[in-house]
Structure formats: C-alpha cells, structure tokens
Design a protein around this motif. Structure first.
Motif, mmCIF file in Angstrom:
data_model
loop_
_atom_site.group_PDB
_atom_site.id
_atom_site.type_symbol
_atom_site.label_atom_id
_atom_site.label_comp_id
_atom_site.label_asym_id
_atom_site.label_seq_id
_atom_site.Cartn_x
_atom_site.Cartn_y
_atom_site.Cartn_z
ATOM 1 N N ILE A 286 0.842 -1.194 0.000
ATOM 2 C CA ILE A 286 0.000 0.000 0.000
ATOM 3 C C ILE A 286 0.876 1.242 0.000
ATOM 4 C CG2 ILE A 286 -1.808 1.281 1.207
ATOM 5 C CD1 ILE A 286 -2.552 -1.354 2.620
ATOM 6 N N VAL A 287 0.549 2.195 -0.875
ATOM 7 C CA VAL A 287 1.233 3.488 -0.889
ATOM 8 C C VAL A 287 0.195 4.576 -0.687
ATOM 9 C CG1 VAL A 287 2.745 5.067 -2.144
ATOM 10 C CG2 VAL A 287 2.960 2.595 -2.490
ATOM 11 N N LEU A 288 0.356 5.351 0.369
ATOM 12 C CA LEU A 288 -0.588 6.430 0.670
ATOM 13 C C LEU A 288 -0.041 7.751 0.136
ATOM 14 C CD1 LEU A 288 -3.097 7.608 1.899
ATOM 15 C CD2 LEU A 288 -2.065 7.404 4.173
ATOM 16 N N LEU A 289 -0.492 8.102 -1.068
ATOM 17 C CA LEU A 289 -0.140 9.366 -1.723
ATOM 18 C C LEU A 289 -1.232 10.410 -1.555
ATOM 19 C CD1 LEU A 289 1.041 7.687 -5.008
ATOM 20 C CD2 LEU A 289 2.516 9.229 -3.729
ATOM 21 N N ALA A 290 -2.421 9.972 -1.181
ATOM 22 C CA ALA A 290 -3.599 10.833 -1.175
ATOM 23 C C ALA A 290 -3.461 11.971 -0.170
ATOM 24 C CB ALA A 290 -4.837 10.008 -0.857
ATOM 25 N N GLY A 291 -4.196 13.024 -0.460
ATOM 26 C CA GLY A 291 -4.231 14.176 0.437
ATOM 27 C C GLY A 291 -4.374 15.453 -0.363
ATOM 28 N N LEU A 292 -4.567 16.541 0.347
ATOM 29 C CA LEU A 292 -4.534 17.858 -0.283
ATOM 30 C C LEU A 292 -3.068 18.263 -0.303
ATOM 31 C CD1 LEU A 292 -6.800 19.603 -1.422
ATOM 32 C CD2 LEU A 292 -6.729 20.959 0.666
ATOM 33 N N VAL A 293 -2.468 18.301 -1.494
ATOM 34 C CA VAL A 293 -1.008 18.330 -1.619
ATOM 35 C C VAL A 293 -0.493 19.721 -1.968
ATOM 36 C CG1 VAL A 293 0.975 17.383 -2.850
ATOM 37 C CG2 VAL A 293 -0.967 15.908 -2.288
ATOM 38 N N GLY A 294 0.376 20.233 -1.103
ATOM 39 C CA GLY A 294 1.055 21.493 -1.371
ATOM 40 C C GLY A 294 0.695 22.582 -0.379
ATOM 41 N N ASP A 295 1.623 23.497 -0.196
ATOM 42 C CA ASP A 295 1.410 24.600 0.738
ATOM 43 C C ASP A 295 0.306 25.563 0.303
ATOM 44 O OD1 ASP A 295 3.474 23.400 2.020
ATOM 45 O OD2 ASP A 295 4.919 25.012 1.734
ATOM 46 N N GLU B 126 -9.929 24.388 6.240
ATOM 47 C CA GLU B 126 -10.860 23.461 6.875
ATOM 48 C C GLU B 126 -10.909 22.131 6.124
ATOM 49 O OE1 GLU B 126 -14.654 25.292 7.360
ATOM 50 O OE2 GLU B 126 -13.911 26.857 8.701
ATOM 51 N N ILE B 127 -10.948 22.201 4.797
ATOM 52 C CA ILE B 127 -10.949 20.982 3.996
ATOM 53 C C ILE B 127 -9.620 20.258 4.163
ATOM 54 C CG2 ILE B 127 -11.073 20.058 1.648
ATOM 55 C CD1 ILE B 127 -12.919 22.399 0.954
ATOM 56 N N SER B 128 -8.542 21.029 4.240
ATOM 57 C CA SER B 128 -7.216 20.444 4.459
ATOM 58 C C SER B 128 -7.167 19.652 5.751
ATOM 59 C CB SER B 128 -6.148 21.542 4.484
ATOM 60 O OG SER B 128 -4.895 21.023 4.852
ATOM 61 N N ASN B 129 -7.718 20.197 6.809
ATOM 62 C CA ASN B 129 -7.733 19.495 8.084
ATOM 63 C C ASN B 129 -8.545 18.201 7.999
ATOM 64 O OD1 ASN B 129 -7.401 19.291 11.110
ATOM 65 N ND2 ASN B 129 -9.628 19.466 10.991
ATOM 66 N N GLN B 130 -9.686 18.279 7.331
ATOM 67 C CA GLN B 130 -10.537 17.099 7.218
ATOM 68 C C GLN B 130 -9.846 15.984 6.444
ATOM 69 O OE1 GLN B 130 -13.499 16.523 8.707
ATOM 70 N NE2 GLN B 130 -13.415 14.444 7.861
ATOM 71 N N ILE B 131 -9.160 16.357 5.364
ATOM 72 C CA ILE B 131 -8.505 15.351 4.530
ATOM 73 C C ILE B 131 -7.170 14.926 5.123
ATOM 74 C CG2 ILE B 131 -7.453 14.901 2.284
ATOM 75 C CD1 ILE B 131 -9.503 16.865 1.092
ATOM 76 N N ASN B 132 -6.300 15.893 5.382
ATOM 77 C CA ASN B 132 -4.904 15.582 5.720
ATOM 78 C C ASN B 132 -4.689 15.159 7.170
ATOM 79 O OD1 ASN B 132 -4.326 16.241 3.098
ATOM 80 N ND2 ASN B 132 -3.284 18.156 3.555
ATOM 81 N N VAL C 294 -7.895 14.161 9.584
ATOM 82 C CA VAL C 294 -8.950 13.221 9.964
ATOM 83 C C VAL C 294 -8.979 12.000 9.044
ATOM 84 C CG1 VAL C 294 -11.418 12.924 10.333
ATOM 85 C CG2 VAL C 294 -10.321 15.092 10.957
ATOM 86 N N SER C 295 -9.104 12.236 7.727
ATOM 87 C CA SER C 295 -9.222 11.113 6.790
ATOM 88 C C SER C 295 -7.936 10.289 6.716
ATOM 89 C CB SER C 295 -9.590 11.622 5.389
ATOM 90 O OG SER C 295 -10.875 12.199 5.388
ATOM 91 N N ILE C 296 -6.799 10.952 6.709
ATOM 92 C CA ILE C 296 -5.521 10.230 6.639
ATOM 93 C C ILE C 296 -5.346 9.332 7.863
ATOM 94 C CG2 ILE C 296 -3.013 10.501 6.740
ATOM 95 C CD1 ILE C 296 -4.203 10.993 3.965
ATOM 96 N N ASN C 297 -5.729 9.809 9.025
ATOM 97 C CA ASN C 297 -5.627 8.970 10.226
ATOM 98 C C ASN C 297 -6.529 7.746 10.142
ATOM 99 O OD1 ASN C 297 -3.750 10.689 11.274
ATOM 100 N ND2 ASN C 297 -4.977 11.382 13.010
#
Length: 326
Positions: free
Chosen positions: A73-82, A90-96, A98-101
C-alpha cells in the motif's frame, strides 16, 4: 502476481508510479476522487493489470474492501502542497488529518502488508546554511501542509510494536519531471515552462535551498522499500532524493538559461514562504541501495523537449497544477 494499492494514485506522482509498477508486472489498483477536477487528469490507463476506482479514501466501504486484502500500500492521497492547503484550511484538516488517520488505522489492521506513507522534506522548514538535515534532524514544519505530514508521521510511529504491518515513511523531496497528470506549480517545472513560454518569471529569495527528485525516482524508491527486508524498513523514515539534487533556485535558473534564452527573470526578496533547507540522503542510499537516477539537468531537458513537442495545451493555466478543488 505482485499487487500494489495506490491511494491517491491518479495524481502527478501516482500516475507515474502506476506506469512504473505495471511495467514491472505488478497488478495495480488506484483509488482517487479527482479532488482537483477530472479535467486535469489523464484518461484512465488501459492495461490488463490496472484497476481504477473513483472514490474517497475515507469511505468505509473502500477502506474495508481494498485495504484489507492489499499486499503493498502506498498512501499518496491528500490535499497536496502549501498554497492549496492554505487556501482551503478546513478541507485540508478534514482530509490531511482526519481522513488520513482513518486510512492509517485501517492499514495497521492489515496483517500481511507493507505500507508506505509519503511525507515531505518540507517538514524540516528552515535550517542553517551549513547543515544538511538527516532523518533525525529536528522537524520545524512551517506550513499547514507540512504540519499535517508531521502529525501523520507521529501517528504512524505510535503504532510501532503494536501491529504486524510493515510501515515505512518516505519524506519526498520537491518533485519535478514529466507526468501525464502534469503540474507546473512546482519549482523546476514552473521555471522551465515560464521561460520557454517567454514569460516574466518572478523569483523570490533565489538563494534558498531545496532538494529535488524526479517523479520516476520516487517510483524507484517505493520499489526499493518493497524489495527490502522487513527489519530494514519497518517503522523507518527515509529522506527520498539524492544529495546531488540539492539546489538553490538560482542554481536551477542558471542551468535552465544554458538551454533557454527567452523569458525575463525578476528577482524579489522576502517571500511569504521562508523555507530553506538542504537534505542528507545517505540513509536511503546505504540502507535501501537507492540512488536517484535522474538529475535536475535531465529534468530540465526532458521538460524542454516536451514543450517543443507541444505535449500539453496551455490555454488554461489552472489545468496543470493543484490550484483549486472541485
């Protein structure tokens, strides 16, 4: 048949990783939700060993169906970049966060897999000019994006000794090179594209350092983890890149100017992005026998040839970067 599951597999790096492992004879499953809009994604790969699922990594059905049986498994997903995480905090927190955890939790329940989390060298933030940061160097994340990566790293390491999943963290250098899901909001790619297009390129703090790595070399580094003995990579962190590809912005521009005479460069001071870091890549070289194959110069020439061939349509700038989400 070796199998690999890419979470966030349709992005700039994931697209290249898919092709690389398909060429090695792997069966590749890619899960992605096209968060940046489907218009800037390539057509789904046509290969008998490729399986694409459009969906969200936080979806319980997807987590249970695909992660439970995955070998690699490779976890590349997320909102990527500064910039994009700053634009959508807010969306960044939810994805990067909550969802990543949630994904990490599910991966750690898998009893028979190798799991790679893709982190970033941006975690080092701002370091003295005379130091190159190894994996034990103090992390000073400056952006929302890097802070979420550091949080995820800590969360993964909290599972050490509590799971049979073999977990590895790769801190990627700044990417460059050609991909079917192209990004021109990354330093090397942006500089080449702007100067080739005879644009005025504004460059802040040209003497700041960053490490760079070609997208194919990221795929090669992932392969080196999967090939390694478990005791070498289990709950280990590796900087992913090479010492030779530590460059300042000015050094990159000097290399580009050898091949491109058009465009104008305007140098400015005091950017809102203060990151300045050189990175040590000896651990991945010695432990995993990985060394980057592709230089920054190779990437510059590759990009120039791609632009000469009119490989991409530049009518809409936002088609080629992580600028907005759909």
């Amino acid at each position: 048949m070796n199998k690999i599951l890419l979470l966030g597999g349709e992005g700039y790096i994931g697209n290249v990783v898919s092709k690389y492992f398909l060429d090695l004879g792997f069966e590749v499953t890619s899960i992605d939700n096209y968060i940046y809009g489907s218009h800037n994604y390539p057509k789904t790969l046509k290969h008998h060993n490729f399986n694409f699922i459009k969906g969200d990594i936080a979806d319980e059905e997807i987590l249970n169906k695909y992660i439970a049986s995955a070998e690699n498994i490779v976890l590349l997903a997320g909102l990527v970049g500064d910039p994009i995480t700053k634009k959508y905090p807010e969306i960044s927190n939810q994805i990067n966060n909550v969802s990543i955890n949630k994904v990490i939790d599910r991966c750690m329940k898998n009893q028979n897999c190798k799991f790679i989390f893709v982190s970033t060298c941006s975690n080092y933030g701002l370091i003295p000019e005379d130091i190159t940061a190894d994996e034990d160097y103090k992390l000073e994340p400056l952006s929302l994006y890097a802070k979420s990566k550091v949080n995820a790293e800590k969360y993964i390491m909290s599972y050490k000794g509590k799971t049979s999943t073999v977990a590895t963290i790769l801190r990627f250098a700044t990417a460059f090179g050609v991909s079917d899901r192209m990004r021109f909001d990354l330093t090397v790619n942006q500089f080449v594209k702007s100067l080739y297009g005879n644009e005025t390129l504004t460059v802040f703090d040209e003497h700041t350092w960053r490490p760079y790595c070609h997208v194919i070399d990221f795929a090669r580094a992932i392969e080196s983890v999967f090939l390694a003995e478990e005791n070498i990579c289990n709950f280990e962190i590796f900087n992913c890149g090479s010492d030779e590809n530590n460059y300042t912005k000015k050094m990159i521009l000097n290399e580009i100017s050898k091949n491109i005479k058009s465009g104008k460069i305007v140098y400015m001071k005091n950017d809102t992005d203060p990151r300045n870091y050189r990175v040590n890549f000896q651990k991945i070289k010695s432990k995993l026998s990985f060394h980057a194959k592709y230089s920054v110069n190779f990437g510059i020439n590759e990009l120039i040839n791609m632009l000469k061939d009119d490989y991409f349509n530049f009518n809409t700038r936002n088609e080629y970067g992580n600028y907005t989400i759909s």
